[in-house]
Design a protein around this motif. Structure first.
Motif, PDB file in Angstrom:
ATOM      1  N   PRO A 120       0.856  -1.189   0.000  1.00 41.48           N
ATOM      2  CA  PRO A 120       0.000   0.000   0.000  1.00 41.48           C
ATOM      3  C   PRO A 120       0.893   1.240   0.000  1.00 41.48           C
ATOM      4  N   GLU A 121       0.411   2.302  -0.567  1.00 42.39           N
ATOM      5  CA  GLU A 121       1.192   3.536  -0.714  1.00 42.39           C
ATOM      6  C   GLU A 121       1.837   4.007   0.593  1.00 42.39           C
ATOM      7  N   PRO A 122       1.111   4.001   1.734  1.00 44.54           N
ATOM      8  CA  PRO A 122       1.776   4.472   2.969  1.00 44.54           C
ATOM      9  C   PRO A 122       3.004   3.649   3.318  1.00 44.54           C
ATOM     10  N   PHE A 123       2.974   2.349   3.115  1.00 42.69           N
ATOM     11  CA  PHE A 123       4.136   1.502   3.413  1.00 42.69           C
ATOM     12  C   PHE A 123       5.254   1.797   2.425  1.00 42.69           C
ATOM     13  N   ALA A 124       4.937   1.892   1.152  1.00 44.73           N
ATOM     14  CA  ALA A 124       5.946   2.151   0.126  1.00 44.73           C
ATOM     15  C   ALA A 124       6.629   3.481   0.387  1.00 44.73           C
ATOM     16  N   THR A 125       5.869   4.487   0.742  1.00 42.60           N
ATOM     17  CA  THR A 125       6.433   5.813   1.017  1.00 42.60           C
ATOM     18  C   THR A 125       7.399   5.748   2.194  1.00 42.60           C
TER      19      THR A 125
END
Length: 129
Positions: A120-125
């Motif tokens: 998910p985007e928050p983890f990737a960021t």
């Protein structure tokens, strides 16, 4: 891998393409009553009473039985994903909803996720910092 290269899962997953698996946070009893677990149950074949592992076109990770159990389930999931490169796993932000874990604590558990796991985007960021 840089942010521009990392493939991420959609914020809202309502459909799956062939070979895709919806990965959601669950509880040990497999009571899929809310959040992503309910979506997994209603749309992607999660089995009521099964708290973790592959079920239909979904994969449950127990996020509700304490940190150590959560970490162990993540390790099992990552090993499963590595053993199944023919599948693409769309990870939801497991552990950050009802379970109450902070994304900054959870994301590093997925640092070495195989390429067929879309974060998910928050983890990737967080991991790309």
């Amino acid at each position: 891998m840089s942010a521009g290269q990392r493939r991420t899962s959609s914020h809202t997953i309502t459909d799956l393409a062939d070979g895709e698996v919806f990965v959601f946070g669950s509880n040990a009893s497999g009571a899929h009553g809310g959040g992503a677990a309910r979506t997994a149950y209603e749309r992607f074949g999660a089995v009521w009473g099964q708290g973790h592992g592959l079920q239909g076109r979904s994969y449950g990770i127990d996020t509700m039985s304490g940190w150590d159990a959560f970490v162990a389930d993540v390790r099992d999931f990552l090993a499963f994903a590595a053993d199944h490169p023919e599948l693409t796993f769309l990870l939801t932000p497991v552990g950050t909803g009802i379970a109450g874990w902070d994304a900054a604590r959870v994301a590093p558990l997925f640092t070495d996720a195989p390429d067929n796991v879309l974060l998910p985007e928050p983890f990737a960021t967080l991991l790309d910092r």
